[in-house]
Scaffold this motif. Structure first.
Motif, PDB file in Angstrom:
ATOM      1  N   GLY A 271    -125.274 -33.918 -17.616  1.00  0.00           N
ATOM      2  CA  GLY A 271    -124.570 -34.977 -16.910  1.00  0.00           C
ATOM      3  C   GLY A 271    -124.806 -36.375 -17.445  1.00  0.00           C
ATOM      4  O   GLY A 271    -124.392 -37.351 -16.833  1.00  0.00           O
ATOM      5  N   SER A 272    -125.444 -36.493 -18.601  1.00  0.00           N
ATOM      6  CA  SER A 272    -125.715 -37.823 -19.145  1.00  0.00           C
ATOM      7  C   SER A 272    -124.757 -38.224 -20.265  1.00  0.00           C
ATOM      8  O   SER A 272    -124.915 -39.284 -20.861  1.00  0.00           O
ATOM      9  CB  SER A 272    -127.160 -37.906 -19.643  1.00  0.00           C
ATOM     10  N   ARG A 273    -123.764 -37.397 -20.564  1.00  0.00           N
ATOM     11  CA  ARG A 273    -122.761 -37.698 -21.596  1.00  0.00           C
ATOM     12  C   ARG A 273    -121.444 -37.075 -21.169  1.00  0.00           C
ATOM     13  O   ARG A 273    -121.415 -36.032 -20.530  1.00  0.00           O
ATOM     14  CB  ARG A 273    -123.209 -37.112 -22.938  1.00  0.00           C
TER      15      ARG A 273
ATOM     16  N   VAL B 179    -129.538 -33.429  -6.400  1.00  0.00           N
ATOM     17  CA  VAL B 179    -130.200 -34.009  -7.566  1.00  0.00           C
ATOM     18  C   VAL B 179    -129.393 -35.214  -8.025  1.00  0.00           C
ATOM     19  O   VAL B 179    -128.183 -35.136  -8.217  1.00  0.00           O
ATOM     20  CB  VAL B 179    -130.305 -32.967  -8.713  1.00  0.00           C
ATOM     21  N   VAL B 180    -130.056 -36.353  -8.193  1.00  0.00           N
ATOM     22  CA  VAL B 180    -129.379 -37.576  -8.610  1.00  0.00           C
ATOM     23  C   VAL B 180    -129.782 -37.898 -10.044  1.00  0.00           C
ATOM     24  O   VAL B 180    -130.948 -37.815 -10.398  1.00  0.00           O
ATOM     25  CB  VAL B 180    -129.766 -38.755  -7.681  1.00  0.00           C
ATOM     26  N   GLY B 181    -128.798 -38.301 -10.845  1.00  0.00           N
ATOM     27  CA  GLY B 181    -129.090 -38.731 -12.211  1.00  0.00           C
ATOM     28  C   GLY B 181    -129.284 -37.575 -13.160  1.00  0.00           C
ATOM     29  O   GLY B 181    -129.437 -36.428 -12.757  1.00  0.00           O
ATOM     30  N   PRO B 182    -129.275 -37.874 -14.450  1.00  0.00           N
ATOM     31  CA  PRO B 182    -129.445 -36.836 -15.463  1.00  0.00           C
ATOM     32  C   PRO B 182    -130.851 -36.263 -15.465  1.00  0.00           C
ATOM     33  O   PRO B 182    -131.812 -36.935 -15.098  1.00  0.00           O
ATOM     34  CB  PRO B 182    -129.133 -37.551 -16.777  1.00  0.00           C
ATOM     35  N   ARG B 183    -130.909 -35.018 -15.886  1.00  0.00           N
ATOM     36  CA  ARG B 183    -132.210 -34.347 -15.987  1.00  0.00           C
ATOM     37  C   ARG B 183    -132.954 -34.850 -17.214  1.00  0.00           C
ATOM     38  O   ARG B 183    -132.451 -35.638 -17.988  1.00  0.00           O
ATOM     39  CB  ARG B 183    -131.980 -32.847 -16.068  1.00  0.00           C
ATOM     40  N   THR B 184    -134.151 -34.360 -17.387  1.00  0.00           N
ATOM     41  CA  THR B 184    -134.967 -34.793 -18.523  1.00  0.00           C
ATOM     42  C   THR B 184    -134.329 -34.375 -19.845  1.00  0.00           C
ATOM     43  O   THR B 184    -133.511 -33.472 -19.896  1.00  0.00           O
ATOM     44  CB  THR B 184    -136.379 -34.186 -18.429  1.00  0.00           C
ATOM     45  N   THR B 185    -134.737 -35.021 -20.900  1.00  0.00           N
ATOM     46  CA  THR B 185    -134.183 -34.726 -22.209  1.00  0.00           C
ATOM     47  C   THR B 185    -134.740 -33.418 -22.767  1.00  0.00           C
ATOM     48  O   THR B 185    -135.850 -33.016 -22.436  1.00  0.00           O
ATOM     49  CB  THR B 185    -134.479 -35.858 -23.210  1.00  0.00           C
ATOM     50  N   HIS B 186    -133.950 -32.786 -23.603  1.00  0.00           N
ATOM     51  CA  HIS B 186    -134.348 -31.527 -24.228  1.00  0.00           C
ATOM     52  C   HIS B 186    -135.079 -31.800 -25.542  1.00  0.00           C
ATOM     53  O   HIS B 186    -134.725 -32.711 -26.284  1.00  0.00           O
ATOM     54  CB  HIS B 186    -133.124 -30.670 -24.511  1.00  0.00           C
TER      55      HIS B 186
ATOM     56  N   ALA C  67    -122.488 -30.065 -12.675  1.00  0.00           N
ATOM     57  CA  ALA C  67    -122.429 -31.268 -11.830  1.00  0.00           C
ATOM     58  C   ALA C  67    -122.312 -30.882 -10.362  1.00  0.00           C
ATOM     59  O   ALA C  67    -122.960 -31.490  -9.501  1.00  0.00           O
ATOM     60  CB  ALA C  67    -121.249 -32.143 -12.251  1.00  0.00           C
ATOM     61  N   ARG C  68    -121.504 -29.870 -10.069  1.00  0.00           N
ATOM     62  CA  ARG C  68    -121.365 -29.417  -8.677  1.00  0.00           C
ATOM     63  C   ARG C  68    -122.681 -28.826  -8.159  1.00  0.00           C
ATOM     64  O   ARG C  68    -123.059 -29.067  -7.012  1.00  0.00           O
ATOM     65  CB  ARG C  68    -120.250 -28.390  -8.582  1.00  0.00           C
ATOM     66  N   ALA C  69    -123.375 -28.100  -9.020  1.00  0.00           N
ATOM     67  CA  ALA C  69    -124.661 -27.517  -8.616  1.00  0.00           C
ATOM     68  C   ALA C  69    -125.686 -28.616  -8.355  1.00  0.00           C
ATOM     69  O   ALA C  69    -126.438 -28.552  -7.372  1.00  0.00           O
ATOM     70  CB  ALA C  69    -125.167 -26.561  -9.687  1.00  0.00           C
ATOM     71  N   ARG C  70    -125.712 -29.640  -9.216  1.00  0.00           N
ATOM     72  CA  ARG C  70    -126.642 -30.757  -8.990  1.00  0.00           C
ATOM     73  C   ARG C  70    -126.313 -31.480  -7.687  1.00  0.00           C
ATOM     74  O   ARG C  70    -127.198 -31.848  -6.919  1.00  0.00           O
ATOM     75  CB  ARG C  70    -126.593 -31.743 -10.163  1.00  0.00           C
ATOM     76  N   SER C  71    -125.029 -31.650  -7.434  1.00  0.00           N
ATOM     77  CA  SER C  71    -124.591 -32.317  -6.210  1.00  0.00           C
ATOM     78  C   SER C  71    -124.991 -31.508  -4.978  1.00  0.00           C
ATOM     79  O   SER C  71    -125.469 -32.067  -3.986  1.00  0.00           O
ATOM     80  CB  SER C  71    -123.078 -32.518  -6.247  1.00  0.00           C
TER      81      SER C  71
END
Length: 146
Positions: free
Chosen positions: A55-57, A90-97, A82-86
């Protein structure tokens, strides 16, 4: 009664011209030696795909490097993520890979198959993709993300 075609060779000629122009406008294979490093491309496009899923790009940023089918697949998976995070709140992007490994195999001059392992603090993903040299650039024509 139907009239005979006064110029039967004209039809064959127009079909030949049509076939030539169709071939001219079809995607053209590009040799791997004429393209940038497949490893660098793989690292960058996998990072981009993982950022889209996180969700960060926006997926549109990758459209140039993805085939239509892969683009649609990534867009659908990004919407589902995005729907699952919603739903989880969960708010904002997850940590970087962190990219752990990249393995490349070239079954043909203009084709590279790659497997990538990427992880975050809580999850490890395996990504398999097929790159094809088309129209002077690498394009992802097949993608699997676990």
């Amino acid at each position: 009664m139907s009239q005979p075609n006064p110029r039967p060779h004209a039809t064959r000629k127009s079909l030949a011209v049509s076939a030539q122009s169709e071939e001219f406008f079809r995607r053209q294979k590009t040799s791997a030696s004429d393209l940038p490093s497949p490893e660098t491309f793989t690292l960058n496009v996998v990072r981009g795909i993982l950022e889209v899923l996180a969700g960060s790009r926006e997926v549109e940023q990758l459209s140039r490097w993805l085939s239509e089918e892969v683009y649609r697949t990534v867009a659908v998976r990004a919407n589902l993520a995005a729907r699952a995070r919603s739903a989880r709140g969960v708010v904002g992007p997850r940590t970087t890979h962190l990219i752990r490994s990249v393995h490349l195999f070239s079954p043909a001059d203009h084709v590279v198959e790659a497997t990538v392992t990427a992880s975050t603090r809580v999850r490890t993903r395996a990504i398999a993709l097929r790159l094809e040299g088309l129209d002077g650039r690498w394009r992802v024509t097949s993608l699997g993300v676990l």
